[in-house]
Design a protein around this motif. Structure first.
Motif, mmCIF file in Angstrom:
data_model
loop_
_atom_site.group_PDB
_atom_site.id
_atom_site.type_symbol
_atom_site.label_atom_id
_atom_site.label_comp_id
_atom_site.label_asym_id
_atom_site.label_seq_id
_atom_site.Cartn_x
_atom_site.Cartn_y
_atom_site.Cartn_z
ATOM 1 N N GLY B 148 0.567 -1.188 0.140
ATOM 2 C CA GLY B 148 0.022 -0.042 -0.113
ATOM 3 C C GLY B 148 0.903 1.370 0.072
ATOM 4 N N LEU B 149 0.362 2.049 0.532
ATOM 5 C CA LEU B 149 1.022 3.421 0.367
ATOM 6 C C LEU B 149 1.693 3.500 1.484
ATOM 7 C CD1 LEU B 149 -2.868 5.602 -0.294
ATOM 8 C CD2 LEU B 149 -1.299 4.640 -1.539
ATOM 9 N N SER B 150 3.339 4.675 1.440
ATOM 10 C CA SER B 150 3.708 4.927 2.112
ATOM 11 C C SER B 150 3.767 6.464 2.230
ATOM 12 C CB SER B 150 5.032 4.951 1.644
ATOM 13 O OG SER B 150 5.652 5.057 2.745
ATOM 14 N N GLU B 151 4.649 7.014 1.329
ATOM 15 C CA GLU B 151 4.768 8.591 1.835
ATOM 16 C C GLU B 151 3.885 9.792 1.420
ATOM 17 O OE1 GLU B 151 7.884 10.063 -0.231
ATOM 18 O OE2 GLU B 151 7.445 12.045 -0.076
ATOM 19 N N GLU B 152 3.024 8.691 0.602
ATOM 20 C CA GLU B 152 1.328 8.802 -0.696
ATOM 21 C C GLU B 152 0.546 9.191 1.026
ATOM 22 O OE1 GLU B 152 1.592 6.132 -3.040
ATOM 23 O OE2 GLU B 152 2.152 7.580 -5.048
ATOM 24 N N ARG B 153 0.241 8.977 1.063
ATOM 25 C CA ARG B 153 -0.830 9.095 2.319
ATOM 26 C C ARG B 153 -0.159 10.304 2.801
ATOM 27 N NH1 ARG B 153 -0.005 4.764 7.026
ATOM 28 N NH2 ARG B 153 0.155 2.662 5.630
ATOM 29 N N PHE B 154 0.628 11.057 3.374
ATOM 30 C CA PHE B 154 0.739 12.242 3.285
ATOM 31 C C PHE B 154 0.569 13.289 1.788
ATOM 32 C CE2 PHE B 154 3.158 9.905 6.235
ATOM 33 C CZ PHE B 154 2.652 10.122 7.496
ATOM 34 N N THR B 155 0.850 12.800 1.019
ATOM 35 C CA THR B 155 0.661 13.966 -0.229
ATOM 36 C C THR B 155 -0.049 14.263 -1.264
ATOM 37 O OG1 THR B 155 2.115 12.691 -1.484
ATOM 38 C CG2 THR B 155 3.302 14.414 -0.012
ATOM 39 N N LEU B 156 -1.537 12.897 -1.093
ATOM 40 C CA LEU B 156 -2.113 12.628 -2.512
ATOM 41 C C LEU B 156 -3.958 13.179 -1.191
ATOM 42 C CD1 LEU B 156 -1.307 9.284 -4.075
ATOM 43 C CD2 LEU B 156 -1.305 12.021 -4.514
ATOM 44 N N TYR B 157 -4.596 13.292 -2.067
ATOM 45 C CA TYR B 157 -6.298 13.259 -1.490
ATOM 46 C C TYR B 157 -7.135 12.217 -1.761
ATOM 47 C CZ TYR B 157 -5.033 18.270 -2.077
ATOM 48 O OH TYR B 157 -4.592 19.868 -2.226
ATOM 49 N N PHE B 158 -7.697 12.110 -0.863
ATOM 50 C CA PHE B 158 -8.469 10.903 -0.100
ATOM 51 C C PHE B 158 -10.220 11.001 0.240
ATOM 52 C CE2 PHE B 158 -4.089 9.994 1.002
ATOM 53 C CZ PHE B 158 -3.952 9.043 -0.267
ATOM 54 N N VAL B 173 -5.940 7.980 -6.740
ATOM 55 C CA VAL B 173 -4.900 7.715 -6.592
ATOM 56 C C VAL B 173 -4.207 7.382 -8.036
ATOM 57 C CG1 VAL B 173 -2.781 6.335 -5.211
ATOM 58 C CG2 VAL B 173 -5.711 6.287 -4.102
ATOM 59 N N ASN B 174 -4.572 7.006 -8.599
ATOM 60 C CA ASN B 174 -3.777 6.719 -10.229
ATOM 61 C C ASN B 174 -3.179 8.027 -10.861
ATOM 62 O OD1 ASN B 174 -3.199 3.994 -9.420
ATOM 63 N ND2 ASN B 174 -4.586 2.965 -10.042
ATOM 64 N N ILE B 175 -4.781 8.390 -10.816
ATOM 65 C CA ILE B 175 -5.037 9.663 -11.019
ATOM 66 C C ILE B 175 -4.030 10.581 -10.829
ATOM 67 C CG2 ILE B 175 -6.773 11.954 -11.831
ATOM 68 C CD1 ILE B 175 -8.463 9.748 -12.246
ATOM 69 N N GLN B 176 -4.261 10.331 -9.343
ATOM 70 C CA GLN B 176 -3.044 11.549 -8.886
ATOM 71 C C GLN B 176 -2.031 11.727 -9.335
ATOM 72 O OE1 GLN B 176 -4.469 13.524 -4.886
ATOM 73 N NE2 GLN B 176 -5.554 11.683 -5.257
ATOM 74 N N ARG B 177 -1.360 10.494 -9.211
ATOM 75 C CA ARG B 177 0.232 9.696 -9.553
ATOM 76 C C ARG B 177 0.389 10.286 -10.873
ATOM 77 N NH1 ARG B 177 0.147 3.703 -7.199
ATOM 78 N NH2 ARG B 177 0.262 4.243 -5.445
ATOM 79 N N ARG B 178 -0.442 10.337 -11.950
ATOM 80 C CA ARG B 178 -0.863 10.259 -12.896
ATOM 81 C C ARG B 178 -0.058 11.948 -13.485
ATOM 82 N NH1 ARG B 178 0.395 11.426 -17.388
ATOM 83 N NH2 ARG B 178 -0.413 11.059 -19.311
ATOM 84 N N PHE B 179 -0.694 12.681 -12.776
ATOM 85 C CA PHE B 179 -0.777 13.868 -13.709
ATOM 86 C C PHE B 179 -0.278 14.695 -12.252
ATOM 87 C CE2 PHE B 179 -5.303 12.713 -15.528
ATOM 88 C CZ PHE B 179 -4.183 13.100 -16.519
ATOM 89 N N GLY B 180 0.511 13.732 -11.264
ATOM 90 C CA GLY B 180 1.447 14.817 -10.943
ATOM 91 C C GLY B 180 0.400 15.477 -9.170
ATOM 92 N N ILE B 181 -0.294 14.825 -8.873
ATOM 93 C CA ILE B 181 -1.137 16.040 -8.037
ATOM 94 C C ILE B 181 -0.807 15.569 -6.428
ATOM 95 C CG2 ILE B 181 -3.159 16.589 -7.029
ATOM 96 C CD1 ILE B 181 -4.071 16.075 -9.912
#
Lengths: 337, 562
Positions: B148-158, B173-181
């Protein structure tokens, strides 16, 4: 496209199987129905049997001790008092039928129906009266602990390979008494002579071997009986056993193994077939011709047991406990520690 | 801040306060709460709002009134979401406000169990008054997360629930990764993570709860994923200067990130761990509840928790699940071809041509290496086990039909059943050689395969056969041997492979043979035992010439000159 067609075919096969079970259910006559006693979360055992009076007391006690809540049984025309005995058991619901065992896919149709009717939402255990489930930590943890854990892992099915047990010396030498632990007599097994192949279509493993292949099918190994079983399933109405408990639909339920090197948790169904009772049974079943592939298995026993008498060999292994089976690699605790 | 609803003076209590988060198995939670209360530890219980009124009443009734017992404001706590933190905050505030003597607060769940007497823990903490026990790992460092997620727990929107809308959660999660949000972590927060279960001092807990910017940080953490494993773990870094980054609660996670359950048979393991609290117990583990809640005797000398042994136990189990036992094929382990390196359980040796070239090679090797050497395991008639046994270890039959029904499994079974004793056998083109078996051995790094090509002719040469009668047979044998060697010389092999032509081998048979045997048996007694004798080769050259003249392509024998 091809994949979709294959999916549709499997779905059709499953639905045919379920319809067939419904049709075959007309053959079942309820003798005593105590299914109202089933509580939420109970583990249910489903069994077809015929003339097994001598084995029943130990069988029922064994699974009661493991925590099975209710037994749903189909009695296929017993005449030795099995029916009456089961009627008297408070946790048994009993159906009787005189119809053909063979025509009902060796009992699968009957049990598929009962599972459809009563099993949904429960963990169901499909075992014969000579099959005894051994699972990791079965000496210290009840079956509920296992099913709770399987559920937490998102698993719907649990495999337990059939392990044929046999006595040392002629099978008739030590008579089995009612209530006795059959593995006091049939204490031996073959540890490491099993053949595994993968069935691409239904994704199950095809396991053959053991003492039956060694002693009876040395010349025709392809005819040796299948030993892969998935007897414990978190049942839903859309599920169906295809042939005995070897295969299930939907086929995802058959994926009880890890194919990237790891080990899933699994158990063993210890099979107490080779007791003195088998000689009479083989005769009777030969005469009835109600078993798989023209009862050739029973024909082989009839011949083999008379010629050789002894199934035991120098490299037979004596049963100790589940940990032994796990060390030998016949079952695994996976990461259930 | 909630106000004290009790007009009476705060009750006298011990220095250790317990906050319990409960949602299932309330009857067990009640038992544990009573254990703490009996030891004079105040208990504040949070019960998930999803728990029905009837269950709640039964729970309260089971506990009864107690001066040290409180129930905190109820939240609906869904796994991985903010309300778990909110519930913890509320309960902790209540604890600090209502029980002035409390110096340490221990956060536990309803399925935790104390493994040692409460007084032992209280005393142990008394000696570490200002220390905060909270696992707090900087996300830049250790791989703390299982899947699962590590650093992204803090930097993505859920915004979506993982439990109820898993597909939307994953998609976003994938969209945010893809577009660097990304969302920014408010400064000066340094994201840390760790076990949800901590034990904090009054000072630190107050520092966190009364932090001037708490509202700002709370808002941020509401949007992170699984804040219960990061909120206190991050905040504590700003207010505490005596952090011991470990949890006093023993939790072992499995590969899916779920806590492993403890059962009755873990009793000794748990007892010897000397940990203070363990999570999570199977609710029906009656033996554990009976033992640990029954008032153990307090020990004189203070003892530190020793979780190493229990860690090891669960690590082994995790390894069995992920790696399994090499070379084992069974109902719940059936690796696909390319997913493993070792296809068998232990090293073994395959000798091709040695038995034909040397007199009594198997007997000699058995003496030299002190092992049991088989004959041709894949002979057409039967498996030639050591000593002509009809059945071998694991109850493997010598029946050729059973063996050939599944040759790989025959070999894998034999190696598995005889772990600890190296297996050696002969194999040549007269045997039931199949491409499947050849590939299986050639790509098995446990296999040592040594081939002297062309030796298959020797029995025919020495035997009393008319050349014309066996010519076809020789051609057939040669073709099969070539196919085998082609596999051995392909680039996909991982076995330890040696191939000589007969002529090459005869240049220095002593050296080649001892090299081969030593590679398998470093301790082999080669000096004391003379090398086996090579059978007579008189006239062999003429025989080969004759074969060639009869039209046989002497592929592997062309360099034979004596």
């Amino acid at each position: 496209m091809k994949a979709i067609r294959a999916q549709l075919r499997l779905r059709a096969q499953r639905q045919t199987k379920l319809m067939r079970a419904l049709r075959k259910s007309l053959e079942l006559k309820s003798r005593v129905n105590r299914t109202a006693d089933i509580r939420q979360g109970d583990i249910l055992a489903f069994t077809t049997l015929r003339n097994e009076l001598v084995r029943l007391p130990y069988f029922l006690d064994y699974y009661r001790a493991q925590g099975v809540g209710h037994f749903l049984m189909v009695d296929n025309a017993s005449d030795d008092g099995t029916t009456e005995y089961l009627e008297g058991q408070k946790d048994v619901s009993l159906w009787v039928t005189g119809a053909s065992y063979k025509q009902s896919c060796f009992g699968v149709d009957w049990l598929n129906h009962l599972q459809w009717r009563y099993g949904a939402g429960h963990w169901t255990l499909v075992v014969d009266v000579d099959e005894f489930l051994v699972y990791p930590f079965c000496d210290t943890r009840p079956l509920h602990a296992l099913t709770d854990w399987l559920e937490s892992q998102g698993r719907k099915s649990f495999s337990a390979m059939l392990l044929d047990m046999y006595p040392k010396g002629p099978v008739t030498a030590q008579p089995y008494c009612s209530g006795q632990n059959p593995f006091e007599i049939a204490r031996w097994f073959d540890a490491c002579n099993y053949s595994l192949k993968r069935n691409g279509k239904l994704q199950n493993l095809w396991i053959q071997g053991g003492v039956r292949a060694r002693a009876f099918h040395g010349a025709r190994p392809e005819q040796a009986p299948a030993l892969n079983q998935t007897p414990l399933v978190d049942w839903a109405r859309k599920y169906a056993y295809v042939s005995s408990t070897h295969m299930l639909l939907p086929r995802g339920l058959n994926k009880v193994y890890d194919d990237s090197g790891g080990e899933q948790a699994s158990g063993v169904l210890m099979h107490a077939k080779f007791l003195d009772t088998i000689v009479a049974k083989a005769r009777e079943e030969l005469a009835r011709g109600q078993h798989y592939a023209g009862s050739r298995e029973y024909a082989a026993y009839d011949r083999g047991l008379q010629d050789q008498g002894d199934l035991w060999c120098d490299f037979s292994t004596e049963y100790i406990n589940w940990r032994q089976l796990e060390i030998l690699g016949l079952m695994s605790k996976g990461d259930w520690a | 801040m909630s106000t004290d609803p009790h007009p009476t003076p705060a009750p006298q209590s011990g220095p250790l306060g317990i906050v319990m988060l409960c949602h299932t198995a309330l009857h067990r939670a009640a038992q544990v709460a009573q254990f703490w209360l009996a030891a004079n530890c105040p208990v504040v219980i949070h019960v998930d709002r999803a728990v029905g009124a009837a269950q709640m009443d039964a729970f309260k009734q089971a506990l009864g009134p107690h001066p040290l017992l409180r129930f905190s404001t109820r939240f609906r706590c869904e796994w991985g979401t903010w309300p778990i933190v909110a519930a913890t905050q509320a309960a902790s505030e209540q604890m600090l406000n209502e029980f002035a003597q409390v110096e340490h607060v221990l956060l536990t769940s309803g399925s935790c169990i104390p493994l040692r007497p409460a007084d032992e823990l209280a005393e142990w903490l008394e000696q570490r008054r200002d220390v905060d026990f909270i696992e707090s790992v900087s996300i830049g460092h250790a791989p703390w997360i299982k899947g699962g997620l590590s650093e992204e727990r803090f930097t993505l929107y859920f915004p979506f629930s993982w439990k109820q809308r898993k597909w939307a959660f994953d998609l976003l999660v994938n969209i945010q990764r893809r577009f660097g949000i990304r969302r920014d972590v408010p400064r000066p927060l340094q994201p840390h993570m760790g076990s949800q279960w901590w034990c904090l001092s009054r000072k630190t807990l107050q520092g966190i709860l009364n932090h001037p910017k708490r509202a700002r940080y709370d808002r941020y953490f509401k949007g992170t994923w699984i804040p219960d494993e990061s909120y206190f773990q991050t905040m504590v870094r700003m207010v505490s200067d005596r952090i011991e980054s470990r949890s006093l609660t023993l939790v072992k996670f499995d590969r899916n990130g779920r806590p492993n359950l403890f059962y009755d048979d873990h009793l000794q393991l748990l007892r010897r761990s000397d940990c203070f609290v363990a999570r999570k117990l199977w609710p029906d583990a009656q033996g554990l509840y009976d033992f640990f809640l029954s008032g153990q005797i307090m020990r004189e000398t203070p003892i530190d928790p020793q979780p190493a042994k229990i860690d090891r136990y669960f690590e082994l189990a995790a390894k069995q699940r992920s790696d399994g036992r090499a070379g084992l094929y069974m109902q719940s382990r059936f690796p696909l071809d390319d997913s493993i390196n070792a296809k068998t359980a232990a090293p073994y040796s395959v000798f091709c041509g040695f038995q034909q070239l040397f007199r009594n090679f198997d007997f000699w090797l058995g003496n030299a290496a002190n092992c049991r050497v088989h004959g041709h395991l894949f002979a057409p008639e039967k498996a030639e086990f050591y000593g002509g046994a009809k059945v071998y270890h694991g109850a493997i039959s010598n029946s050729a039909a059973l063996r050939d029904y599944n040759q790989r499994m025959f070999l894998a079974n034999l190696i598995w059943a005889t772990r600890g004793e190296r297996q050696c056998f002969s194999y040549n083109s007269r045997d039931k050689m199949t491409p499947d078996l050849n590939w299986f051995m050639a790509t098995d790094r446990n296999a040592q395969i040594s081939v002297i090509s062309g030796c298959f002719i020797l029995p025919l040469f020495r035997g009393d056969y008319k050349v014309d009668d066996v010519l076809g047979h020789i051609g057939w044998l040669q073709r099969r041997e070539q196919e085998f060697i082609a596999i051995l010389q392909s680039k996909w092999t991982s076995a330890d492979i040696r191939v000589w032509t007969l002529a090459e081998f005869l240049q220095d048979p002593q050296r080649f043979l001892s090299e081969t045997v030593r590679a398998a048996f470093p301790d082999a007694q080669l000096a004391e035992n003379d090398l086996p004798q090579i059978g007579s080769l008189d006239g062999f050259e003429d025989y080969l010439t004759h074969l060639r003249n009869l039209g046989l392509p002497p592929v592997l024998l062309q360099d034979y000159k004596r």
